[in-house]
Design a protein around this motif. Structure first.
Motif, PDB file in Angstrom:
ATOM      1  N   SER A   1      30.391  75.218  81.433  1.00  0.00           N
ATOM      2  CA  SER A   1      29.130  75.574  80.807  1.00  0.00           C
ATOM      3  C   SER A   1      28.034  74.901  81.616  1.00  0.00           C
ATOM      4  CB  SER A   1      29.091  75.071  79.357  1.00  0.00           C
ATOM      5  OG  SER A   1      27.756  74.988  78.894  1.00  0.00           O
ATOM      6  N   GLU A   2      27.107  75.681  82.115  1.00  0.00           N
ATOM      7  CA  GLU A   2      26.016  75.120  82.914  1.00  0.00           C
ATOM      8  C   GLU A   2      25.222  74.096  82.100  1.00  0.00           C
ATOM      9  OE1 GLU A   2      22.080  76.778  85.189  1.00  0.00           O
ATOM     10  OE2 GLU A   2      23.883  78.036  85.205  1.00  0.00           O
ATOM     11  N   GLU A   3      24.990  74.409  80.842  1.00  0.00           N
ATOM     12  CA  GLU A   3      24.244  73.491  79.973  1.00  0.00           C
ATOM     13  C   GLU A   3      25.007  72.182  79.767  1.00  0.00           C
ATOM     14  OE1 GLU A   3      21.949  73.465  75.670  1.00  0.00           O
ATOM     15  OE2 GLU A   3      23.333  75.089  76.131  1.00  0.00           O
ATOM     16  N   LEU A   4      26.305  72.275  79.564  1.00  0.00           N
ATOM     17  CA  LEU A   4      27.127  71.078  79.396  1.00  0.00           C
ATOM     18  C   LEU A   4      27.115  70.228  80.668  1.00  0.00           C
ATOM     19  CD1 LEU A   4      29.170  69.323  77.844  1.00  0.00           C
ATOM     20  CD2 LEU A   4      30.953  70.891  78.632  1.00  0.00           C
ATOM     21  N   VAL A   5      27.231  70.859  81.806  1.00  0.00           N
ATOM     22  CA  VAL A   5      27.200  70.141  83.086  1.00  0.00           C
ATOM     23  C   VAL A   5      25.877  69.397  83.237  1.00  0.00           C
ATOM     24  CG1 VAL A   5      27.154  70.422  85.602  1.00  0.00           C
ATOM     25  CG2 VAL A   5      28.881  71.622  84.246  1.00  0.00           C
ATOM     26  N   GLU A   6      24.778  70.040  82.872  1.00  0.00           N
ATOM     27  CA  GLU A   6      23.473  69.377  82.944  1.00  0.00           C
ATOM     28  C   GLU A   6      23.459  68.099  82.094  1.00  0.00           C
ATOM     29  OE1 GLU A   6      20.254  72.013  82.007  1.00  0.00           O
ATOM     30  OE2 GLU A   6      21.019  73.557  83.364  1.00  0.00           O
ATOM     31  N   HIS A   7      24.022  68.173  80.906  1.00  0.00           N
ATOM     32  CA  HIS A   7      24.069  67.008  80.023  1.00  0.00           C
ATOM     33  C   HIS A   7      25.003  65.929  80.571  1.00  0.00           C
ATOM     34  CE1 HIS A   7      22.032  69.572  77.126  1.00  0.00           C
ATOM     35  NE2 HIS A   7      21.763  68.468  76.446  1.00  0.00           N
ATOM     36  N   LEU A   8      26.146  66.327  81.088  1.00  0.00           N
ATOM     37  CA  LEU A   8      27.093  65.339  81.611  1.00  0.00           C
ATOM     38  C   LEU A   8      26.539  64.635  82.845  1.00  0.00           C
ATOM     39  CD1 LEU A   8      30.436  67.247  81.061  1.00  0.00           C
ATOM     40  CD2 LEU A   8      29.733  65.089  79.987  1.00  0.00           C
ATOM     41  N   ARG A   9      25.748  65.314  83.628  1.00  0.00           N
ATOM     42  CA  ARG A   9      25.149  64.677  84.814  1.00  0.00           C
ATOM     43  C   ARG A   9      24.168  63.575  84.425  1.00  0.00           C
ATOM     44  NH1 ARG A   9      24.344  70.037  88.511  1.00  0.00           N
ATOM     45  NH2 ARG A   9      26.432  70.017  89.392  1.00  0.00           N
ATOM     46  N   ARG A  10      23.679  63.607  83.196  1.00  0.00           N
ATOM     47  CA  ARG A  10      22.763  62.569  82.709  1.00  0.00           C
ATOM     48  C   ARG A  10      23.491  61.362  82.130  1.00  0.00           C
ATOM     49  NH1 ARG A  10      19.771  66.796  79.362  1.00  0.00           N
ATOM     50  NH2 ARG A  10      19.066  68.173  80.996  1.00  0.00           N
ATOM     51  N   VAL A  11      24.799  61.459  81.953  1.00  0.00           N
ATOM     52  CA  VAL A  11      25.581  60.328  81.436  1.00  0.00           C
ATOM     53  C   VAL A  11      25.759  59.328  82.571  1.00  0.00           C
ATOM     54  CG1 VAL A  11      27.826  59.613  80.529  1.00  0.00           C
ATOM     55  CG2 VAL A  11      26.777  61.737  79.706  1.00  0.00           C
ATOM     56  N   PRO A  12      25.278  58.084  82.388  1.00  0.00           N
ATOM     57  CA  PRO A  12      25.390  57.088  83.466  1.00  0.00           C
ATOM     58  C   PRO A  12      26.842  56.886  83.922  1.00  0.00           C
ATOM     59  CG  PRO A  12      23.946  56.289  81.734  1.00  0.00           C
ATOM     60  CD  PRO A  12      24.598  57.542  81.211  1.00  0.00           C
ATOM     61  N   GLY A  13      27.059  57.063  85.211  1.00  0.00           N
ATOM     62  CA  GLY A  13      28.381  56.844  85.796  1.00  0.00           C
ATOM     63  C   GLY A  13      29.354  57.999  85.674  1.00  0.00           C
ATOM     64  N   ALA A  14      28.962  59.070  85.002  1.00  0.00           N
ATOM     65  CA  ALA A  14      29.868  60.221  84.844  1.00  0.00           C
ATOM     66  C   ALA A  14      30.005  60.955  86.171  1.00  0.00           C
ATOM     67  CB  ALA A  14      29.356  61.164  83.770  1.00  0.00           C
ATOM     68  N   ARG A  15      31.222  61.458  86.405  1.00  0.00           N
ATOM     69  CA  ARG A  15      31.455  62.201  87.641  1.00  0.00           C
ATOM     70  C   ARG A  15      32.522  63.255  87.411  1.00  0.00           C
ATOM     71  NH1 ARG A  15      36.133  60.522  90.167  1.00  0.00           N
ATOM     72  NH2 ARG A  15      37.002  58.580  89.399  1.00  0.00           N
ATOM     73  N   TRP A  16      32.476  64.275  88.223  1.00  0.00           N
ATOM     74  CA  TRP A  16      33.442  65.366  88.181  1.00  0.00           C
ATOM     75  C   TRP A  16      34.651  64.986  89.020  1.00  0.00           C
ATOM     76  CZ3 TRP A  16      35.133  69.364  85.698  1.00  0.00           C
ATOM     77  CH2 TRP A  16      35.916  70.320  86.332  1.00  0.00           C
ATOM     78  N   ASP A  17      35.836  65.140  88.485  1.00  0.00           N
ATOM     79  CA  ASP A  17      37.078  64.932  89.224  1.00  0.00           C
ATOM     80  C   ASP A  17      37.616  66.315  89.552  1.00  0.00           C
ATOM     81  OD1 ASP A  17      39.755  64.634  90.004  1.00  0.00           O
ATOM     82  OD2 ASP A  17      40.066  62.901  88.704  1.00  0.00           O
ATOM     83  N   GLY A  18      37.333  66.760  90.765  1.00  0.00           N
ATOM     84  CA  GLY A  18      37.726  68.100  91.180  1.00  0.00           C
ATOM     85  C   GLY A  18      39.225  68.311  91.258  1.00  0.00           C
ATOM     86  N   HIS A  19      39.967  67.255  91.552  1.00  0.00           N
ATOM     87  CA  HIS A  19      41.421  67.367  91.632  1.00  0.00           C
ATOM     88  C   HIS A  19      42.021  67.653  90.257  1.00  0.00           C
ATOM     89  CE1 HIS A  19      45.500  66.694  92.995  1.00  0.00           C
ATOM     90  NE2 HIS A  19      45.663  65.796  92.038  1.00  0.00           N
ATOM     91  N   ARG A  20      41.565  66.919  89.248  1.00  0.00           N
ATOM     92  CA  ARG A  20      42.086  67.088  87.881  1.00  0.00           C
ATOM     93  C   ARG A  20      41.291  68.103  87.068  1.00  0.00           C
ATOM     94  NH1 ARG A  20      42.440  61.391  85.335  1.00  0.00           N
ATOM     95  NH2 ARG A  20      43.217  62.624  83.614  1.00  0.00           N
ATOM     96  N   LYS A  21      40.152  68.514  87.598  1.00  0.00           N
ATOM     97  CA  LYS A  21      39.267  69.471  86.922  1.00  0.00           C
ATOM     98  C   LYS A  21      38.832  68.957  85.550  1.00  0.00           C
ATOM     99  CE  LYS A  21      40.459  73.353  89.627  1.00  0.00           C
ATOM    100  NZ  LYS A  21      39.887  72.889  90.836  1.00  0.00           N
ATOM    101  N   CYS A  22      38.235  67.748  85.584  1.00  0.00           N
ATOM    102  CA  CYS A  22      37.728  67.142  84.361  1.00  0.00           C
ATOM    103  C   CYS A  22      36.568  66.220  84.706  1.00  0.00           C
ATOM    104  CB  CYS A  22      38.819  66.362  83.634  1.00  0.00           C
ATOM    105  SG  CYS A  22      39.462  64.959  84.578  1.00  0.00           S
ATOM    106  N   TRP A  23      35.813  65.837  83.704  1.00  0.00           N
ATOM    107  CA  TRP A  23      34.749  64.870  83.867  1.00  0.00           C
ATOM    108  C   TRP A  23      35.267  63.501  83.469  1.00  0.00           C
ATOM    109  CZ3 TRP A  23      29.854  65.246  85.796  1.00  0.00           C
ATOM    110  CH2 TRP A  23      29.409  66.534  86.102  1.00  0.00           C
TER     111      TRP A  23
END
Length: 90
Positions: A23-45
């Motif tokens: 969800s583009e909206e969810l990604v925008e919110h998660l990017r604002r969480v301090p220290g949050a990052r996308w784990d492309g290998h596991r496909k999770c935040w």
């Protein structure tokens, strides 16, 4: 909020793990969480336990299921922060 955003929040060691549909909206919110990052290998935040308030706020806003491990990590982190504040104010 975006109806396509569904998923769950769990915990591993000292971090939250968020498995969600895209969800583009969810990604925008998660990017604002301090220290949050996308784990492309596991496909999770991944979000550090220090960002428990922000992580749980995103989970509530997008109706993500929060499992017992994530709840326990949030409670333990909250208690640790409260104890640290009490110790430093003495």
């Amino acid at each position: 909020m975006d109806e396509r955003a569904s998923g769950r929040v769990t915990a591993e060691q000292d971090k939250f793990v968020l498995f969600t549909r895209y969800s583009e909206e969810l990604v925008e919110h998660l990017r604002r969480v301090p220290g949050a990052r996308w784990d492309g290998h596991r496909k999770c935040w991944l979000a550090p336990c220090s960002s428990y308030r922000e992580t749980l706020a995103v989970a509530r806003a997008f109706a993500l299921a929060v499992d017992g491990l994530a709840s326990a990590l949030a409670q333990a982190t909250s208690a640790s922060v409260a104890q640290s504040r009490a110790t430093t104010s003495d």
